[in-house]
Design a protein around this motif. Sequence first.
Motif, short mmCIF file in Angstrom:
data_model
loop_
_atom_site.label_atom_id
_atom_site.label_comp_id
_atom_site.label_asym_id
_atom_site.label_seq_id
_atom_site.Cartn_x
_atom_site.Cartn_y
_atom_site.Cartn_z
N ASN A 1 0.80 -1.23 0.00
CA ASN A 1 0.00 0.00 0.00
C ASN A 1 0.83 1.27 0.00
OD1 ASN A 1 -2.52 -1.35 0.09
ND2 ASN A 1 -2.21 -1.75 2.26
N LEU A 2 2.13 1.12 -0.22
CA LEU A 2 3.06 2.25 -0.19
C LEU A 2 3.56 2.58 -1.59
CD1 LEU A 2 4.99 4.21 1.37
CD2 LEU A 2 6.62 2.30 1.39
N LEU B 1 13.05 11.10 -1.35
CA LEU B 1 12.04 10.04 -1.35
C LEU B 1 10.80 10.57 -0.67
CD1 LEU B 1 14.97 8.70 -1.26
CD2 LEU B 1 13.79 6.68 -0.45
N THR B 2 9.67 10.56 -1.38
CA THR B 2 8.39 10.96 -0.82
C THR B 2 7.55 9.70 -0.66
OG1 THR B 2 8.51 13.13 -1.86
CG2 THR B 2 6.34 12.39 -1.12
N PHE B 3 7.11 9.46 0.56
CA PHE B 3 6.34 8.26 0.89
C PHE B 3 4.86 8.61 0.89
CE2 PHE B 3 10.55 7.63 2.39
CZ PHE B 3 10.78 6.26 2.40
N LEU B 4 4.06 7.87 0.10
CA LEU B 4 2.63 8.11 -0.03
C LEU B 4 1.87 6.82 0.28
CD1 LEU B 4 3.76 9.48 -3.22
CD2 LEU B 4 2.09 10.92 -2.09
N GLY B 5 0.70 6.96 0.88
CA GLY B 5 -0.09 5.78 1.20
C GLY B 5 0.19 5.31 2.61
N ARG C 1 5.56 13.17 5.09
CA ARG C 1 4.42 14.06 5.30
C ARG C 1 3.16 13.63 4.57
NH1 ARG C 1 7.66 19.83 5.02
NH2 ARG C 1 8.52 19.67 7.12
N GLU C 2 3.29 12.92 3.46
CA GLU C 2 2.13 12.48 2.69
C GLU C 2 1.69 11.08 3.08
OE1 GLU C 2 0.54 14.59 0.66
OE2 GLU C 2 2.06 16.08 1.21
N LEU C 3 2.35 10.48 4.05
CA LEU C 3 2.03 9.12 4.49
C LEU C 3 0.78 9.15 5.36
CD1 LEU C 3 3.42 6.35 4.11
CD2 LEU C 3 4.48 6.71 6.34
N SER C 4 -0.15 8.22 5.11
CA SER C 4 -1.39 8.20 5.89
C SER C 4 -1.31 7.26 7.10
CB SER C 4 -2.57 7.76 5.00
OG SER C 4 -2.36 6.46 4.49
N PHE C 5 -0.37 6.31 7.09
CA PHE C 5 -0.29 5.35 8.18
C PHE C 5 1.11 4.74 8.23
CE2 PHE C 5 -0.68 0.95 9.77
CZ PHE C 5 -1.26 1.20 11.01
N VAL D 1 -0.12 16.39 12.23
CA VAL D 1 -0.76 15.08 12.29
C VAL D 1 -0.21 14.37 13.52
CG1 VAL D 1 -1.07 12.87 11.11
CG2 VAL D 1 -0.96 15.00 9.78
N ASN D 2 -1.08 13.99 14.45
CA ASN D 2 -0.65 13.50 15.76
C ASN D 2 0.37 12.38 15.68
OD1 ASN D 2 -0.78 13.54 18.66
ND2 ASN D 2 -1.95 11.63 18.52
N TRP D 3 0.09 11.31 14.94
CA TRP D 3 1.02 10.18 14.91
C TRP D 3 2.35 10.57 14.27
CZ3 TRP D 3 3.16 8.16 10.55
CH2 TRP D 3 2.51 8.40 9.33
N GLN D 4 2.32 11.48 13.29
CA GLN D 4 3.57 11.92 12.68
C GLN D 4 4.37 12.79 13.65
OE1 GLN D 4 3.92 13.21 8.69
NE2 GLN D 4 2.20 11.99 7.95
N ARG D 5 3.70 13.60 14.43
CA ARG D 5 4.39 14.42 15.44
C ARG D 5 5.10 13.51 16.45
NH1 ARG D 5 0.48 17.33 16.71
NH2 ARG D 5 -0.37 16.04 18.38
N VAL D 6 4.42 12.46 16.90
CA VAL D 6 5.00 11.53 17.86
C VAL D 6 6.21 10.81 17.25
CG1 VAL D 6 4.57 9.41 19.18
CG2 VAL D 6 2.86 11.24 19.15
#
Length: 124
Positions: free
Chosen positions: A9-10, A23-27, A59-63, A94-99
């Motif tokens: 899914n990435l 490298l930009t990670f999406l998905g 930054r563009e990663l959803s999970f 984004v909370n999880w990204q901040r952590v």
Amino acid sequence: MSETHTVGNLTIEVERDEQVARLTFLGAIDSKEPAVQMEPLLRQIAHSGAAKQLVMNFRELSFLNSASIGFLINFIKKMINDHFSLTICFDESVNWQRVCGRGMRTIFMRNQQVSVLGGEGSVC
């Protein structure tokens, strides 16, 4: 030069020049065994050019699952040992990204080869 890679899914979009591979990670990074699925690809991307600087933009990663956090920390350590400098970018709004970003910043705070960015105004 531009290239795109997909693992589960990435999607990883890669832009590179002679000095930097971006490298930009999406998905989503949701693999139960991220080292098996992602490490060969990320090492190939890192070592397939003359660049010794990696920018990893999440930054563009959803999970990002917990197994992947450990994998990414170990991958960054391997890139440090391979004499790369790294910039790691998270979205602090984004909370999880901040952590994750704060955790990475703490882990690598004494390493001059790694910079972790995430606040407003930071450019990745």
